[in-house]
Design an enzyme around this catalytic site. Structure first.
Site, PDB file in Angstrom:
ATOM      1  N   ASP A 190      -3.469   3.575   6.539  1.00  0.00           N
ATOM      2  CA  ASP A 190      -4.171   4.101   5.770  1.00  0.00           C
ATOM      3  C   ASP A 190      -4.884   5.326   6.378  1.00  0.00           C
ATOM      4  O   ASP A 190      -4.441   5.915   7.012  1.00  0.00           O
ATOM      5  CB  ASP A 190      -5.273   2.811   5.505  1.00  0.00           C
ATOM      6  CG  ASP A 190      -5.631   2.862   4.043  1.00  0.00           C
ATOM      7  OD1 ASP A 190      -6.447   3.951   3.655  1.00  0.00           O
ATOM      8  OD2 ASP A 190      -5.468   1.911   3.308  1.00  0.00           O
ATOM      9  N   HIS A 237     -11.544   4.438   2.975  1.00  0.00           N
ATOM     10  CA  HIS A 237     -10.317   3.687   2.369  1.00  0.00           C
ATOM     11  C   HIS A 237      -9.489   2.563   3.302  1.00  0.00           C
ATOM     12  O   HIS A 237      -9.886   1.531   2.797  1.00  0.00           O
ATOM     13  CB  HIS A 237      -9.297   4.474   1.773  1.00  0.00           C
ATOM     14  CG  HIS A 237      -8.322   3.804   0.878  1.00  0.00           C
ATOM     15  ND1 HIS A 237      -7.347   3.241   1.275  1.00  0.00           N
ATOM     16  CD2 HIS A 237      -8.268   3.895  -0.553  1.00  0.00           C
ATOM     17  CE1 HIS A 237      -6.495   2.806   0.203  1.00  0.00           C
ATOM     18  NE2 HIS A 237      -7.124   3.184  -1.119  1.00  0.00           N
ATOM     19  N   SER A 407      -5.603  -1.249  -4.376  1.00  0.00           N
ATOM     20  CA  SER A 407      -5.695  -0.881  -3.109  1.00  0.00           C
ATOM     21  C   SER A 407      -6.583  -2.084  -2.436  1.00  0.00           C
ATOM     22  O   SER A 407      -6.255  -2.450  -1.327  1.00  0.00           O
ATOM     23  CB  SER A 407      -6.369   0.496  -2.638  1.00  0.00           C
ATOM     24  OG  SER A 407      -5.710   1.373  -2.866  1.00  0.00           O
TER      25      SER A 407
END
Length: 831
Positions: A190, A237, A407
């Protein structure tokens, strides 16, 4: 800088994000006698510029011994086999590149070499016999995240947790089984992780019991973004997804498996991920290294890897990495994509058969509108499962935030696997059996709008994730049924094996013809095997708890016949239309002359012709296929409910003359003055807005949604002309222009680029006539996205109940082409 060793910190120079393709003088096409150069790479090389490309080697590692090994030995065997074949097969290519003083980086995980050079070098690479393909470099986008509403936490005994954890019943797993994922290591590929975040610090594998920290083998940054080899997250994220797997801050739980440990590879530079970084991260997962990328340790490979990233549509480029993870016994959790609500929107790598992809649902248990739907590779059901993905609160650098997306869903599945493998050690590294546990214990959700069955469909997959049902079900006494399906002595891959008895289950045979159904209650089962093109076979078998029962079946081929013909439409033969037989995998594409050819088992079928976008209607005909048959079909013109129809056009591109600047280069819109009211869906429109994402909206403004969907759709944006609806970006090299030419109003998006890929650009011109005729034109196409492969082109009325879609996710746009939308009529005297 030239790089001749295996990639480590030197990949800091490997960012593909800086490569911008702009207009350049024409050069001769590169030599490619073997046809190995990808079309988009040929276009880049023809500009005469130096570019980055990928040489894919023919030889593949034999991962069979790894699959048969036990425990962490599996990772060691994957590493050994992959490294060995890469060293041997790349030797000649690497020597040639060194001799030419070329910049290159070899990878063992997928047996590829990243090369930077010109057309001559690419041709020399393609000419080598050990090279199978030469591909263009690319970037993969991360889904855009927007802050969502924060729901109140749920109180469970002495602990506070988020709604999403309560919904999949993880507190019962913690309390009844004393299982929080202890002994399991989860990884994330990520944007990085804030390693010392209050909710994440204790679970970091790099932190010892005495508080000392060692980032080697626990953190890897091939992007070079983070400084001094210390984990960081410059986008937020990765910290969010990691928190959903393991997060715990005091007595407040954010993670599914707060007893597990985490490690991370930064595969994404920021809001997108370069091919180089994702490949480097992928091989680090199999064999973690120190922070410099040296001294690999396959014994320190994680158990689970979460991947909340992916591209649109099907692209097999990451397939070897996912296969290597599975062979190593590492569970590959992926998000399914945020391109919903349209069907066939699942993204790669999540839509690979080998990947386990999660869709998203909200606190009411309803599928999220953005959640991508299937099907996936080879018609597989996608997503595999659905998990909470709306308003999910988790850690971000410096605090907490609520985000929505698939996600957010995938880390719930990854965390549940950690709980499973901690509670039932016999399942650990058994990816196939673990998938079955997740599948059969998911709560069914009936939505067959994109195909499938009420229990297994392309909207929810197998259903809603249930961590408690998975762990409790896996702990029960059970047996296993396994075997091989063959035909004429050869493995029959892709056969469906169904059993009925104490429970009903289904499996699909692999490339070796093998199937395996685990966690079966003891008893008698009826087994039925089906495969397209073969007669059905069946039998009866007894399964005993604690044992593995084998049952092999041989299939017999069914007789076949052929149907062929020509498909034509209003403007002659229709190329690239899909011709399919309902209920079978038999499909064909028409050639440039509209011809098709299909062979199928003898029987009665519904034959459906679906143009790949365009102005002709879908048509279905019944065909009795008892012998070879010829069937020519002319498609009718397609109309929407109001009466709009369309025709393809060529030429006629009109430029704008007055520049208008949107408020922002991304996801914004600007109002433009109309020289006259525009007739659109039965009324005159007095005002118009132009979106950066290729849309013109009338009267009430535009919703600047970047994730285009099929139309019509009641969800905003509505009352729009979707000239080329995609995630576009109006940077300093681009612009939006308008003009008035006689009785036509012109809007032009000039040289706009794609948000997810800085190397691809397009120019779009729209002419809106006073009588409501709308003509779109396209030129300056740079890259495969610019041919329309990820865009929606069409028109839609004010409430999204009617519209005419020319294309959605296909590639009908060519240089100088266009489409004209014509209304049925306008009031007399107002033309």
């Amino acid at each position: 800088m030239s790089v001749h060793g295996w990639p480590g910190r030197a990949l800091t120079a490997a960012l593909a994000l800086a490569l911008l393709t702009v207009a350049a003088p024409a050069h001769a096409a590169p030599s490619d006698p073997g046809g190995k150069l990808a079309p988009d790479l040929r276009a880049q090389l023809a500009s005469g510029r130096t570019t980055t490309f990928w040489a894919v080697l023919r030889d593949r590692a034999d991962l069979g011994p790894a699959r048969r090994a036990a425990g962490k030995e599996r990772s060691a065997r994957v590493y050994s086999a992959s490294m060995g074949i890469a060293e041997r097969s790349q030797r000649g290519l690497r020597a040639m590149l060194k001799a030419r003083k070329a910049s290159f980086t070899p990878y063992w995980i997928a047996n590829t070499v990243r090369v930077t050079g010109d057309a001559d070098l690419a041709a020399a690479v393609a000419a080598r016999p050990e090279v199978s393909r030469v591909l263009a470099d690319k970037t993969v986008p991360l889904p855009k995240l927007s802050p969502a509403a924060t729901l109140p936490g749920v109180r469970d005994g002495t602990q506070t947790l988020e709604w999403n954890l309560d919904r999949i019943r993880v507190p019962r797993v913690w309390d009844e089984f004393g299982d929080r994922g202890e002994g399991i290591v989860v990884a994330t590929v990520d944007t990085g992780v804030q390693w010392d975040h209050p909710a994440l610090a204790a679970a970091y594998r790099g932190r010892a019991a005495d508080g000392t920290v060692n980032h080697d083998y626990n953190w890897f940054d091939p992007t070079g973004v983070c400084t001094d080899g210390v984990p960081c997250d410059n986008a937020g994220h990765g910290s969010h997804t990691t928190g959903t797997m393991v997060g715990l801050d005091g007595d407040h739980a954010y993670g599914v498996a707060p007893g597990a440990k985490w490690i991370a590879a930064k595969g994404c530079e920021s809001n997108s991920c370069s091919t180089a970084s994702l490949l480097a991260a992928g091989q680090w997962i199999v064999a973690p290294t120190d922070r410099a990328g040296n001294n690999p340790r396959p014994d320190l490979a994680p158990d689970v890897v979460n991947n909340s990233w992916g591209g649109w549509g099907f692209d097999p480029w990451y397939g070897q990495i996912v296969d290597a993870w599975v062979a190593a016994g590492i569970f590959p959790a992926f998000s399914n994509g945020n391109a919903g609500p349209g069907c066939a929107t699942a993204g790669s790598p999540g839509n690979y058969t080998a990947a386990y992809a999660s869709g998203a649902y909200d606190s009411a248990g309803l599928v999220a509108s953005f959640s991508s739907r299937g099907s996936g590779q080879d018609g597989s059901v996608k997503p595999n499962i659905s998990a909470p993905g709306v308003d999910v609160v988790s850690s971000i650098p410096g605090g907490y935030a609520s985000y929505s997306g698939t996600s957010m869903a995938s880390p719930h599945t990854a965390g549940t696997v950690a709980l499973l493998w901690s509670a039932v050690p016999a399942l650990r590294r058994d990816v196939a059996a673990t998938r079955q546990v997740l599948d059969v214990t998911a709560g069914d959700a009936d939505d067959t709008s994109c195909g499938g069955t009420p229990a297994d469909n392309n909207v929810y997959g197998e259903g809603r994730l249930d961590a408690y049902a998975a762990v409790s079900g896996a702990r029960q006494p059970s047996g296993t049924l396994a075997g091989t399906v063959t035909s004429d002595g050869a493995p029959a891959a892709g056969a469906t094996v169904e059993i009925s008895g104490p429970v009903n289950r289904q499996s699909t045979t692999g490339a070796d013809g093998a199937y395996r159904l685990a966690l079966l209650p003891e008893g008698s089962y009826r087994i039925t095997v089906t495969k397209y093109g073969f007669r059905t076979a069946s039998g009866t078998v007894e399964v005993k708890a604690g044992d593995t029962t084998r049952f092999d079946i041989a299939l017999e081929a069914a007789p076949t016949a052929t149907v062929s013909g020509t498909i034509t439409g209003s403007q002659g033969p229709i190329a690239d239309a899909t011709v399919s037989l309902t209920g079978t995998p038999a499909t064909a594409r028409t050639d440039a002359y509209g011809r098709f050819h299909l062979t199928a088992p003898v029987g009665r079928y519904e034959l459906t012709v679906t143009p790949s976008g365009g102005c002709d209607a879908v048509q279905t005909r019944t065909v009795d296929l008892t012998a070879d048959t010829t069937l020519d079909i002319r498609l009718a013109t397609r109309w929407d409910a109001y009466g709009y129809f369309c025709t393809r056009t060529t030429g006629g591109y009109v430029e704008g003359t007055e520049r208008v600047d949107p408020p922002a280069p991304d996801d914004s819109a600007v109002e433009v003055p109309l020289p006259f009211p525009v007739w659109f869906y039965g009324r005159y429109q007095p005002r118009a807005w132009v979106s950066t994402n290729g849309q013109i909206a009338f009267d009430t403004g535009v919703d600047t949604a970047y994730n285009n969907v099929a139309i019509p759709d009641p969800l905003p944006p509505n009352n729009v002309i979707s000239a080329f609806w995609d995630d576009l970006y109006v940077d300093e090299e681009a612009g939006i222009y308008t003009a008035t030419v006689g009785d036509r109003f012109v809007v032009e998006w000039r040289n706009v680029r794609f948000y997810a890929d800085t190397t691809q650009r397009i120019s779009i011109s729209v002419e809106i006539a006073r009588d409501g005729t709308i003509a779109t034109h396209y030129r300056g196409l740079q890259g495969v996205l610019a041919s329309g492969g990820s865009a929606t082109i069409g028109i839609e009325n004010a409430d999204g109940t009617d519209g005419l879609q020319f294309s959605n996710g296909t590639s009908p746009v060519t240089e100088g082409s266009g489409v004209t939308f014509r209304p049925p009529s306008v009031p007399v005297g107002r033309r």
